[in-house]
Design a protein around this motif. Structure first.
Motif, short mmCIF file in Angstrom:
data_model
loop_
_atom_site.label_atom_id
_atom_site.label_comp_id
_atom_site.label_asym_id
_atom_site.label_seq_id
_atom_site.Cartn_x
_atom_site.Cartn_y
_atom_site.Cartn_z
N ILE A 1 150.22 67.88 111.37
CA ILE A 1 151.02 66.65 111.24
C ILE A 1 150.56 65.60 112.26
CG2 ILE A 1 153.36 65.69 111.28
CD1 ILE A 1 154.34 68.58 110.70
N GLU A 2 150.37 64.39 111.77
CA GLU A 2 150.02 63.28 112.67
C GLU A 2 151.14 62.26 112.64
OE1 GLU A 2 146.21 61.77 111.43
OE2 GLU A 2 145.18 63.61 112.02
N TYR A 3 151.53 61.80 113.81
CA TYR A 3 152.64 60.84 113.91
C TYR A 3 152.10 59.44 114.18
CZ TYR A 3 155.50 65.01 114.09
OH TYR A 3 156.10 66.20 113.78
N TYR A 4 152.61 58.47 113.47
CA TYR A 4 152.16 57.08 113.64
C TYR A 4 153.35 56.18 113.96
CZ TYR A 4 147.66 58.44 111.74
OH TYR A 4 146.43 59.04 111.56
N ASP A 5 153.03 55.05 114.58
CA ASP A 5 154.09 54.08 114.84
C ASP A 5 154.57 53.48 113.52
OD1 ASP A 5 153.92 54.44 117.52
OD2 ASP A 5 152.53 52.75 117.85
N TYR A 6 155.81 53.05 113.49
CA TYR A 6 156.36 52.45 112.28
C TYR A 6 155.53 51.22 111.87
CZ TYR A 6 159.52 50.44 108.96
OH TYR A 6 160.05 49.93 107.81
N GLY A 7 155.17 51.16 110.60
CA GLY A 7 154.43 49.99 110.10
C GLY A 7 152.92 50.18 110.07
N SER A 8 152.41 51.34 110.55
CA SER A 8 150.95 51.45 110.61
C SER A 8 150.29 52.11 109.38
CB SER A 8 150.50 52.13 111.91
OG SER A 8 151.28 53.25 112.19
N LEU A 9 151.03 52.84 108.58
CA LEU A 9 150.42 53.39 107.35
C LEU A 9 150.40 52.31 106.26
CD1 LEU A 9 151.98 57.00 107.24
CD2 LEU A 9 149.66 56.36 107.91
N PRO A 10 149.50 52.44 105.28
CA PRO A 10 149.41 51.39 104.26
C PRO A 10 150.71 51.22 103.46
CG PRO A 10 147.72 53.10 103.91
CD PRO A 10 148.55 53.53 105.07
N ARG A 11 150.99 49.98 103.08
CA ARG A 11 152.12 49.65 102.20
C ARG A 11 151.57 49.35 100.82
NH1 ARG A 11 154.15 51.45 106.69
NH2 ARG A 11 156.34 50.96 106.98
N TYR A 12 152.34 49.67 99.79
CA TYR A 12 151.87 49.46 98.42
C TYR A 12 152.80 48.54 97.67
CZ TYR A 12 148.99 53.51 99.56
OH TYR A 12 148.10 54.36 100.15
N GLU A 13 152.21 47.74 96.76
CA GLU A 13 153.01 46.80 95.97
C GLU A 13 153.57 47.46 94.72
OE1 GLU A 13 153.43 42.95 95.65
OE2 GLU A 13 153.75 43.46 97.75
N VAL A 14 152.78 48.32 94.08
CA VAL A 14 153.25 48.90 92.84
C VAL A 14 153.29 50.42 92.98
CG1 VAL A 14 153.08 48.85 90.33
CG2 VAL A 14 152.20 46.94 91.64
N LYS A 15 152.25 51.09 92.54
CA LYS A 15 152.24 52.54 92.69
C LYS A 15 151.49 52.92 93.96
CE LYS A 15 152.14 53.73 87.80
NZ LYS A 15 151.64 54.68 86.81
N ALA A 16 152.02 53.88 94.66
CA ALA A 16 151.40 54.28 95.93
C ALA A 16 150.32 55.34 95.69
CB ALA A 16 152.48 54.83 96.84
N LYS A 17 149.34 55.37 96.59
CA LYS A 17 148.33 56.45 96.55
C LYS A 17 148.46 57.24 97.85
CE LYS A 17 145.08 53.76 93.81
NZ LYS A 17 145.73 52.42 93.97
N ARG A 18 149.42 58.14 97.85
CA ARG A 18 149.73 58.85 99.09
C ARG A 18 149.11 60.23 99.16
NH1 ARG A 18 155.04 56.78 97.75
NH2 ARG A 18 155.38 54.88 98.94
N PHE A 19 148.50 60.69 98.07
CA PHE A 19 147.95 62.04 98.05
C PHE A 19 146.45 61.99 97.78
CE2 PHE A 19 147.03 65.88 95.33
CZ PHE A 19 146.95 66.77 96.40
#
Ligand SMILES: [Zn+2]
Length: 441
Positions: free
Chosen positions: A416-434
């Motif tokens: 597990i890697e922890y990131y600050d709030y707001g640093s992972l990508p945001r998506y407009e429609v469908k997300a690509k999280r996997f």
């Protein structure tokens, strides 16, 4: 009969035996239509040595060959351009072009006639009515009105109910929120990713609390989120609204919906679609509740490019319970549980990204975004999970719960890697999280 409660009381409360007879009759009709008008379908059934006359009972339906998405791509190399030889009507009768998003390869083009487009709106009328939409609603549609089907049919379905439709087309997220505020829109439709993203933008960029806006119901699509209890709860809390799931696809239509009773699942619109669940390993059709398989679906009334026993790759299972709303349409438990493409074995264990979403979103100190990356270290599979800590939340305060819940729900260990709030990508429609990096090796 209660006209107020059901869009179509006759169909939605039809005794199951009668419903099955209706499905059989309609299946034969669309099969005959495809066999007679589409070169592609005729060749497919001829090769299997079958004609529509060979389908004499409901049980015979499973003899009809399935259609894979890859076949639909191959068709497009044939005449008439650009659709190919599954087209069942003269090209000039086609009144609408849409295409699939192409996330899994070359996009598939979808022709519809005006009659098909009426049918799309009718499918949506079932959905919206069951979720409490009525003529007094002002419906805001925050999606790009373009070549993708997205919520286009929802637009016409809303009009059919008499709702007032506000097309939020090319406005950016902030402009959309301002428009919702200005007009006191009462309902909206978006992917779960975008529903959460809009609330985030309102709060953190505009100082607007989305709960104070007048949205009282939200209909989701495109991702499993509205069927995942912790994601649904995050959306409902963020907007102070009821969130409902629905399922549809460009090549299929809008085939399932969650009703106002929110039964943790969706009704299949069995008057307009035939859904079969196929065991992924044996290929047998699963009739009983509680066993997962992939969905084979037929749109019973769509004519320009028929959808007959289409292998959707959506993973679903029948619910053993019937719904308190009185509809006799069967429920699929928890909605669409994932894609058979995504459900893969990691360290020999069946693994579904949706299970991880359920865990991450159930932990209060974590943000909405996350990313899962599977790769190999030597011969061993490794799963990396990236999560965001909300402001002022420490890693120590969430770490143990996260690790325990992940092990409990998925039987796997994670890096597990922890990131600050707001640093992972945001998506407009469908997300690509996997991401499964093993597939490219
Ligand atoms: Zn129901």
């Amino acid at each position: 009969m209660n006209r107020q409660k059901y869009w179509n009381p006759l169909l939605e409360t039809m005794p199951r035996e009668k419903l099955k007879q209706l499905q059989f009759k309609k299946f034969k009709r669309i099969l005959t239509w495809a066999y007679t008008h589409s070169k592609f379908h005729r060749a497919l059934y001829d090769t299997a040595g079958l004609t529509p006359d060979d389908i004499r009972s409901f049980d015979d339906i499973k003899k009809i060959p399935k259609v894979e998405k890859s076949m639909m791509r191959d068709i497009q190399k044939k005449d008439p351009y650009p659709y190919g030889d599954a087209l069942c009507v003269p090209l000039e009768e086609v009144s609408a072009f849409r295409q699939t998003s192409g996330t899994t390869g070359q996009p598939v083009y979808q022709p519809d006639t005006l009659q098909d487009w009426d049918w799309w709106a009718e499918c949506w009328a079932f959905i919206l009515w069951s979720q409490g939409y009525r003529a007094k609603d002002r419906v805001f549609l925050p999606f790009g009105y373009n070549i993708f089907v997205a919520f286009w049919a929802a637009h016409y379905g809303s009009e059919k109910l008499g709702c007032e439709v506000v097309p939020g087309g090319i406005l950016d997220t902030q402009a959309r929120i301002l428009k919702i505020q200005e007009l006191n829109a009462t309902a909206m439709m978006a992917t779960p990713t975008y529903v959460l993203n809009m609330a985030d933008v309102a709060k953190n960029k505009m100082g607007i609390d989305s709960r104070e806006l007048s949205i009282s119901k939200i209909t989701c699509a495109g991702e499993p989120g509205a069927g995942i209890p912790s994601t649904k709860k995050r959306m409902e809390d963020a907007w102070g609204a009821k969130v409902y799931d629905h399922c549809g696809a460009t090549e299929i239509g809008a085939w399932a919906y969650e009703c106002e009773d929110q039964p943790h699942g969706m009704h299949v619109n069995e008057a307009m679609f035939l859904v079969e669940i196929e065991d992924i390993e044996t290929g047998h059709i699963i009739e009983e509740p509680g066993r997962r398989g992939k969905m084979i679906i037929t749109a019973l009334d769509r004519i320009a490019q028929p959808c007959v026993r289409f292998d959707s790759k959506d993973v679903i299972e029948w619910d053993s319970e019937s719904c308190t709303c009185g509809r006799t349409f069967r429920l699929i438990k928890g909605g669409v549980l994932g894609r058979s493409d995504d459900i893969t074995k990691v360290k020999g264990v069946l693994f579904s990204p949706a299970a991880i979403e359920e865990v991450v979103r159930s932990i209060d100190g974590l943000g909405d975004e996350f990313e899962i990356i599977v790769d190999k270290q030597g011969d061993v599979d490794r799963i990396k999970l990236k999560v965001e800590l909300l402001p002022e939340v420490t890693r120590l305060s969430v770490e143990n719960t996260l690790i325990d819940q992940l092990r409990l729900k998925t039987n796997l260990r994670y890096q597990i890697e922890y990131y600050d709030y707001g640093s992972l990508p945001r998506y407009e429609v469908k997300a690509k999280r996997f991401k499964d990096l093993r597939k490219k090796q």
